[in-house]
Design an enzyme around this catalytic site. Structure first.
Site, PDB file in Angstrom:
ATOM      1  N   ALA A 141     -75.046  68.586  30.183  1.00 35.64           N
ATOM      2  CA  ALA A 141     -76.100  67.560  30.625  1.00 35.64           C
ATOM      3  C   ALA A 141     -76.414  66.419  29.902  1.00 35.64           C
ATOM      4  O   ALA A 141     -75.545  65.761  29.356  1.00 35.64           O
ATOM      5  CB  ALA A 141     -77.434  68.616  31.042  1.00 35.64           C
ATOM      6  N   SER A 142     -77.587  65.910  29.767  1.00 32.16           N
ATOM      7  CA  SER A 142     -78.104  64.721  29.211  1.00 32.16           C
ATOM      8  C   SER A 142     -77.822  64.679  27.863  1.00 32.16           C
ATOM      9  O   SER A 142     -77.875  63.671  27.190  1.00 32.16           O
ATOM     10  CB  SER A 142     -79.617  64.575  29.450  1.00 32.16           C
ATOM     11  OG  SER A 142     -79.536  63.918  30.905  1.00 32.16           O
TER      12      SER A 142
END
Length: 386
Positions: A64-65
């Site tokens: 993800a981030s």
């Protein structure tokens, strides 16, 4: 199912204990954790389930981030080589970006989440993302959500694509290609901004948190504004996420997300590779040092801090990395630390000669990292490090 595999040096036994406790308490499904100290590995552990089978040493999972840390690493390597300059306007590399009052936005404002370019309209489709040109055109045409440089807010999706286009303009390669060839290759990292063909069979299936776990995360006193924004289509958070990309079942599938370049959030890897990356950003690993000390300083020097205009809580950022402070950072409040978290629960950072990484396949209770699972591990690593 919660058996822990791998190894750790005796003085880091507390990390193994904390990792095993996560499984024993029913908080973990499958995960890996790794620590480097002074440029050498001291912890590499994995355990649990990765879908239909056991988590293996070569299992990788969504970042993800936490992928933004890979993007930031690529940008700073180019800064270190003199091919990019943090204070040069993005439009000097990418003239079309100057539209809608964006001509004076320097690269450091993009990396520090200060540019205001956080949303595009209409939403991008998976077909747009595959073609790449529609993404570039949408960002060039975008209007900043606030006066650039006057405040900061998390560039949830746009940060990676903005940096990607700047990297492409100066190298002829996407940020994923540059990272693979110039960083992952020399360091031997099983770490990918775009998943190469044939590796998706090692990708752990992502499991969302239960309703009870979500409620625990949403009960965080500093996330009240964010929790309201998630369900409000007019909020800047909603516009910069669900309002900027057309969310479909294909986009959310493992193969669909990882095999196109979504550099803000589409990466995959494991903790051993992430910890090795951060160790090489902060110092030397097996003869490889990615950055000169003065460039590493840009990774830990604050660019923005305080109330985040997108997330509605306190955040702090350097040139591409999260910094300690606020609910998104589960580590110690150290002025030397820099790293990045992701909504999957992934989190990695460097602090002096300590580098840490954690990659699970059960998503976090908070919007970006956090939660007791990773906090236990981070605290145990700091205690062992001394």
């Amino acid at each position: 199912m919660g058996e822990v595999h791998g190894w750790c040096e005796p003085c880091f036994g507390g990390v193994r204990d904390a990792f095993a406790r996560n499984f024993a308490d029913g908080r973990e499904l499958g995960a890996s954790v790794a620590v480097y100290q002074a440029g050498r590995p001291v912890v590499e552990l994995w355990g649990g389930l990765a879908g239909d089978g056991a988590w293996r040493r070569d299992t990788i999972a969504f970042l993800a981030s936490a992928t933004k840390g890979l993007v930031a690493a690529a940008a700073l390597v180019l800064v270190d080589r003199g091919l990019l300059d943090l204070d040069t306007p993005v439009a000097a590399y990418w003239p079309e970006f100057a539209a809608e009052g964006k001509s004076e936005i320097p690269l450091r404002w993009v990396l520090g989440h200060r540019s205001g370019v956080v949303a595009v309209d209409p939403p991008l489709t998976l077909a747009d993302i595959r073609l790449r040109t529609p993404v570039r055109d949408a960002l060039a045409a975008a209007r900043p959500a606030w006066q650039p440089g006057q405040g900061h807010g998390y560039h949830c999706l746009t940060m990676g694509w903005l940096v990607c286009e700047v990297v492409r303009r100066v190298t002829g390669r996407t940020v994923g290609e540059f990272f693979a060839e110039e960083i992952a290759g020399p360091l031997g990292l099983d770490l990918h901004i775009t998943l190469p063909p044939g590796t998706d069979g090692r990708l752990a299936g992502l499991v969302p948190p239960t309703e009870r776990q979500l409620l625990r995360g949403r009960g965080h006193p500093q996330l009240e504004a964010l929790n309201r924004a998630i369900g409000d289509p007019t909020s800047l958070f909603h516009r910069s996420t669900f309002g900027s990309v057309a969310v479909t079942a294909e986009l959310l599938s493992s193969a669909g997300t990882c095999q196109v370049e979504i550099p803000s959030c589409g990466g995959a890897g494991n903790a051993a590779a992430l910890a090795r990356l951060y160790a090489a950003l902060a110092g030397e690993v097996d003869g490889v040092r990615l950055l000169r000390p003065e460039t590493t300083a840009a990774a830990r020097t604050p660019e923005a801090g305080g109330m985040d205009l997108v997330l509605g809580c306190h955040t702090a950022y350097s040139s591409g990395f999260m910094l300690p402070g606020g609910p998104m950072w589960p580590g110690a409040d150290s002025p030397a630390a820099f790293g990045h978290a992701g909504v999957t629960g992934a989190f990695a950072f460097a602090d002096g000669d300590l580098a840490f990484a954690y990659v699970p396949n059960r998503m976090a209770e908070l919007i970006e990292g956090g939660g007791d699972r990773v906090r236990r591990l981070v605290e145990a690593a700091y205690r062992a490090h001394g």
